[in-house]
Design a protein around this motif. Structure first.
Motif, PDB file in Angstrom:
ATOM      1  N   SER A 265      40.786  28.365  40.644  1.00  0.00           N
ATOM      2  CA  SER A 265      39.407  28.112  41.041  1.00  0.00           C
ATOM      3  C   SER A 265      38.540  28.992  40.153  1.00  0.00           C
ATOM      4  O   SER A 265      38.643  30.221  40.203  1.00  0.00           O
ATOM      5  CB  SER A 265      39.208  28.465  42.520  1.00  0.00           C
ATOM      6  OG  SER A 265      37.850  28.357  42.894  1.00  0.00           O
ATOM      7  N   SER A 266      37.672  28.400  39.355  1.00  0.00           N
ATOM      8  CA  SER A 266      36.983  29.193  38.341  1.00  0.00           C
ATOM      9  C   SER A 266      35.584  28.681  38.063  1.00  0.00           C
ATOM     10  O   SER A 266      35.242  27.518  38.343  1.00  0.00           O
ATOM     11  CB  SER A 266      37.790  29.197  37.039  1.00  0.00           C
ATOM     12  OG  SER A 266      37.825  27.900  36.467  1.00  0.00           O
ATOM     13  N   ILE A 267      34.774  29.581  37.492  1.00  0.00           N
ATOM     14  CA  ILE A 267      33.440  29.259  36.987  1.00  0.00           C
ATOM     15  C   ILE A 267      33.461  29.491  35.483  1.00  0.00           C
ATOM     16  O   ILE A 267      33.925  30.530  35.008  1.00  0.00           O
ATOM     17  CB  ILE A 267      32.363  30.131  37.651  1.00  0.00           C
ATOM     18  CG1 ILE A 267      32.265  29.801  39.142  1.00  0.00           C
ATOM     19  CG2 ILE A 267      31.013  29.924  36.981  1.00  0.00           C
ATOM     20  CD1 ILE A 267      31.293  30.687  39.895  1.00  0.00           C
ATOM     21  N   TRP A 297      38.190  35.592  41.303  1.00  0.00           N
ATOM     22  CA  TRP A 297      37.576  36.845  41.721  1.00  0.00           C
ATOM     23  C   TRP A 297      36.389  36.571  42.640  1.00  0.00           C
ATOM     24  O   TRP A 297      35.743  35.535  42.549  1.00  0.00           O
ATOM     25  CB  TRP A 297      37.112  37.646  40.506  1.00  0.00           C
ATOM     26  CG  TRP A 297      36.684  39.053  40.863  1.00  0.00           C
ATOM     27  CD1 TRP A 297      37.461  40.149  41.008  1.00  0.00           C
ATOM     28  CD2 TRP A 297      35.339  39.471  41.140  1.00  0.00           C
ATOM     29  NE1 TRP A 297      36.699  41.242  41.350  1.00  0.00           N
ATOM     30  CE2 TRP A 297      35.386  40.852  41.441  1.00  0.00           C
ATOM     31  CE3 TRP A 297      34.101  38.823  41.175  1.00  0.00           C
ATOM     32  CZ2 TRP A 297      34.256  41.593  41.768  1.00  0.00           C
ATOM     33  CZ3 TRP A 297      32.963  39.553  41.489  1.00  0.00           C
ATOM     34  CH2 TRP A 297      33.054  40.922  41.777  1.00  0.00           C
ATOM     35  N   GLY A 298      36.079  37.541  43.540  1.00  0.00           N
ATOM     36  CA  GLY A 298      34.953  37.383  44.448  1.00  0.00           C
ATOM     37  C   GLY A 298      35.181  36.239  45.420  1.00  0.00           C
ATOM     38  O   GLY A 298      36.261  36.117  46.014  1.00  0.00           O
ATOM     39  N   PRO A 299      34.195  35.351  45.579  1.00  0.00           N
ATOM     40  CA  PRO A 299      34.353  34.242  46.527  1.00  0.00           C
ATOM     41  C   PRO A 299      35.279  33.144  46.030  1.00  0.00           C
ATOM     42  O   PRO A 299      35.621  32.234  46.789  1.00  0.00           O
ATOM     43  CB  PRO A 299      32.915  33.716  46.676  1.00  0.00           C
ATOM     44  CG  PRO A 299      32.254  34.058  45.379  1.00  0.00           C
ATOM     45  CD  PRO A 299      32.862  35.363  44.958  1.00  0.00           C
ATOM     46  N   SER A 305      43.802  35.194  38.966  1.00  0.00           N
ATOM     47  CA  SER A 305      42.534  35.899  38.893  1.00  0.00           C
ATOM     48  C   SER A 305      42.424  36.577  37.533  1.00  0.00           C
ATOM     49  O   SER A 305      43.274  37.402  37.181  1.00  0.00           O
ATOM     50  CB  SER A 305      42.434  36.935  40.025  1.00  0.00           C
ATOM     51  OG  SER A 305      41.190  37.588  40.007  1.00  0.00           O
ATOM     52  N   PHE A 306      41.389  36.235  36.791  1.00  0.00           N
ATOM     53  CA  PHE A 306      41.232  36.819  35.455  1.00  0.00           C
ATOM     54  C   PHE A 306      39.831  36.536  34.928  1.00  0.00           C
ATOM     55  O   PHE A 306      39.099  35.687  35.454  1.00  0.00           O
ATOM     56  CB  PHE A 306      42.257  36.249  34.469  1.00  0.00           C
ATOM     57  CG  PHE A 306      42.205  34.747  34.327  1.00  0.00           C
ATOM     58  CD1 PHE A 306      41.281  34.125  33.489  1.00  0.00           C
ATOM     59  CD2 PHE A 306      43.095  33.927  35.032  1.00  0.00           C
ATOM     60  CE1 PHE A 306      41.233  32.748  33.351  1.00  0.00           C
ATOM     61  CE2 PHE A 306      43.055  32.542  34.896  1.00  0.00           C
ATOM     62  CZ  PHE A 306      42.118  31.955  34.058  1.00  0.00           C
ATOM     63  N   PHE A 307      39.459  37.256  33.867  1.00  0.00           N
ATOM     64  CA  PHE A 307      38.280  36.945  33.059  1.00  0.00           C
ATOM     65  C   PHE A 307      38.780  36.578  31.675  1.00  0.00           C
ATOM     66  O   PHE A 307      39.559  37.317  31.068  1.00  0.00           O
ATOM     67  CB  PHE A 307      37.326  38.141  32.975  1.00  0.00           C
ATOM     68  CG  PHE A 307      36.196  37.904  32.003  1.00  0.00           C
ATOM     69  CD1 PHE A 307      35.151  37.053  32.325  1.00  0.00           C
ATOM     70  CD2 PHE A 307      36.192  38.522  30.758  1.00  0.00           C
ATOM     71  CE1 PHE A 307      34.115  36.823  31.422  1.00  0.00           C
ATOM     72  CE2 PHE A 307      35.159  38.308  29.854  1.00  0.00           C
ATOM     73  CZ  PHE A 307      34.120  37.444  30.192  1.00  0.00           C
ATOM     74  N   LEU A 346      42.552  40.309  36.591  1.00  0.00           N
ATOM     75  CA  LEU A 346      41.734  40.956  37.620  1.00  0.00           C
ATOM     76  C   LEU A 346      42.436  40.905  38.965  1.00  0.00           C
ATOM     77  O   LEU A 346      43.308  40.054  39.196  1.00  0.00           O
ATOM     78  CB  LEU A 346      40.377  40.253  37.740  1.00  0.00           C
ATOM     79  CG  LEU A 346      39.463  40.232  36.504  1.00  0.00           C
ATOM     80  CD1 LEU A 346      38.248  39.360  36.782  1.00  0.00           C
ATOM     81  CD2 LEU A 346      39.048  41.644  36.111  1.00  0.00           C
ATOM     82  N   ALA A 347      42.038  41.814  39.842  1.00  0.00           N
ATOM     83  CA  ALA A 347      42.507  41.754  41.222  1.00  0.00           C
ATOM     84  C   ALA A 347      41.792  40.612  41.930  1.00  0.00           C
ATOM     85  O   ALA A 347      40.621  40.328  41.666  1.00  0.00           O
ATOM     86  CB  ALA A 347      42.232  43.080  41.928  1.00  0.00           C
ATOM     87  N   ALA A 348      42.472  39.944  42.833  1.00  0.00           N
ATOM     88  CA  ALA A 348      41.880  38.828  43.562  1.00  0.00           C
ATOM     89  C   ALA A 348      40.854  39.349  44.568  1.00  0.00           C
ATOM     90  O   ALA A 348      40.860  40.517  44.957  1.00  0.00           O
ATOM     91  CB  ALA A 348      42.958  38.026  44.266  1.00  0.00           C
ATOM     92  N   GLY A 349      39.965  38.468  45.011  1.00  0.00           N
ATOM     93  CA  GLY A 349      38.962  38.854  45.992  1.00  0.00           C
ATOM     94  C   GLY A 349      37.866  39.691  45.372  1.00  0.00           C
ATOM     95  O   GLY A 349      37.508  39.548  44.210  1.00  0.00           O
TER      96      GLY A 349
END
Length: 511
Positions: A265-267, A297-299, A305-307, A346-349
């Motif tokens: 799930s990503s933006i 990450w976040g919502p 989870s990554f950038f 990245l860490a999730a959440g």
């Protein structure tokens, strides 16, 4: 059909458009005329049979509503030109038969309401021809180490507001099946601001990593143009279910560790600034593009989870006095490009310092291939586990080339001879000893934030400390208006242990 718009939104009386003529006056007199107060009495559009009037109102209402007392004829002509350009960019009208007609409203019968004696009053008419609403196409593609067959259907102006629906299906030697449907529409009649919804499903073989990947999901996308030169932005949210399946008998432990299902799930934000004179055979100008993705990450949810960010800079320039080099006068062009990429786990959440899982093989960068770094196989550069290309988290790749004219061809010829050299480096994040028995990253072991930072610094340092893998060659380029085709002979010069080269001919098909 004539769609009419008059001041206040009421319909003006229909009349045959008459073209105004500018008298043969000295330049100062014409300049003075353009400074006279003016307003537009009515706007009419002829030929927009299937287009909603509300869409045309959004484009043309600013022309006729609330004209300022200091508005000049020159300002109005500029506004008409901008409105005309927007009408064309809706991409629902043909170029042939398009015209703008301006007439003096004083030519109306005496007693016509709404005319101001102290200003120049204009009637403006647009004559258009709508494109076919349904377009069907089918064909075959050969190139990029794949052969495929495709069908495509495009429905234009679906609800009369310049909406479009595109449905595609393809099958090939590597992409077993791919289906996607995209619906897009302009917001408030603005062709430079569009919203789109996409659904997709595909199944693709990835022999360079001994598996098959199946995708199913959708996305919501907002795209817009900004700035005087029309820089392109796109912001999208996507949710995709991925399945890494169909493992070959000799699949490596790294590939097997990432097999199974995952949900991303990503933006994503994409920025493009293209100042080249041609996208397929540029002779001058530059290109700058960035793609940035935040996943999990976040919502955002999902199990990754990554950038991830990638940037590309490219440019081209024609040599001076090219006629000295070739009788045809065809420019000799030199060009180059540089691409950089980074994937940061990245860490999730909402956690900033929590544990992060190493990246998966279907999220990492792959480097090499005829459209990427010539002279190497698909996925041929970077970390390998046995014969499998397992990808990397940091990369840099660049190229330089020279385009030469063919003998007995003129400047308009789409054929060129190409001399090139390209290279790149792809490095995986070092997991501080947390690797499987074959040296690949263990996707089941989480890393704390300090370990991720140390590993990323180490990977970037390794990227810059050694020479890149390198290849050079010569080829023939054919620049079609829609796509670019290349046939190149490549010779690898520098390679690392485990990297897979492709010496000899490679064919390329650039969309």
């Amino acid at each position: 059909m004539a769609a009419s718009l008059a001041p206040g939104g009421s319909n003006a009386a229909s009349h045959s458009p008459r073209t105004s003529s500018i008298p043969d006056t000295p330049a100062p007199a014409l300049s003075d005329h353009l400074l006279t107060p003016a307003s537009i009495s009515s706007v009419e559009v002829y030929g927009a049979t299937n287009t909603r009037k509300s869409l045309l109102d959004h484009l043309f209402r600013p022309l006729v509503e609330n004209p300022g007392p200091t508005t000049t004829l020159g300002e109005l002509l500029n506004r008409i030109n901008r409105a005309s350009e927007k009408l064309v960019r809706l991409d629902i009208f043909k170029q042939e038969g398009y015209g703008v007609f301006i007439s003096d409203a004083r030519d109306r019968p005496s007693g016509a309401a709404g005319l101001h004696p102290e200003r120049t009053e204009l009637d403006v008419s647009f004559r258009v021809k709508e494109k076919s609403r349904l377009v069907l196409s089918a064909g075959t593609d050969f190139g990029n180490a794949e052969g495929s067959a495709y069908t495509n259907a495009v429905l234009r102006n679906v609800f009369g507001g310049a909406e479009s629906l595109s449905v595609n299906a393809s099958t090939g030697t590597r992409t077993r099946s791919a289906y996607n449907a995209v619906f897009s529409a302009p917001l408030n009649g603005n062709p430079d601001l569009r919203v789109g919804v996409e659904g997709l499903r595909s199944s693709t073989q990835k022999p360079w990593a001994s598996h098959e990947e199946q995708l199913a999901g959708g996305s919501l996308r907002l795209a817009w143009l900004a700035g005087k030169m029309g820089d392109s932005h796109a912001l999208a949210y996507s949710g995709v279910w991925r399945q890494l399946t169909g493992l070959a008998a000799g699949a490596s432990p790294t590939v097997r560790a990432d097999a199974g299902d995952s949900l991303k799930s990503s933006i994503t934000h994409t920025f493009t600034r293209d100042r080249r004179d041609s996208p397929t055979l540029p002779q001058r100008g530059h290109l700058f593009r960035t793609v940035s993705e935040l996943a999990g990450w976040g919502p955002l949810h999902g199990d990754v989870s990554f950038f991830k960010s990638e940037a590309e800079v490219a440019g081209a320039s024609s040599l001076l006095s090219t006629a000295r080099f070739h009788k045809s006068g065809t420019p000799i062009t030199v060009g180059g490009s540089l691409r950089l990429g980074l994937l940061y786990p990245l860490a999730a959440g909402f956690s900033f310092g929590g544990p992060a899982l190493p990246s998966r093989i279907n999220d990492r960068f792959q480097l090499g291939g005829p459209t990427d770094v010539r002279g190497f196989k698909l996925g041929g550069l970077g970390p390998h586990d046995g014969s499998d290309a397992v990808g990397g988290d940091v990369f840099a790749a660049g190229s330089v080339n020279m385009m030469l004219p063919l003998p007995r061809t003129g400047p308009a010829s789409p054929l060129r001879i190409q001399l090139f050299a390209n290279g790149g480096r792809l490095v995986a994040l070092r997991n501080e000893g947390r690797e499987n028995e074959n040296g690949g990253p263990d996707s089941n072991l989480a890393l704390d934030s300090s370990a991720v930072l140390r590993g990323m610094k180490s990977a970037v340092g390794e990227l810059a400390s050694e020479l890149p893998s390198l290849a050079a060659g010569v080829g023939l380029v054919y620049a079609h208006p829609v796509a670019r085709f290349e046939l190149n002979f490549s010779l690898p010069i520098i390679r690392r242990e485990g990297e897979q080269v492709r010496k000899g001919l490679q064919d390329i098909h650039h969309e």
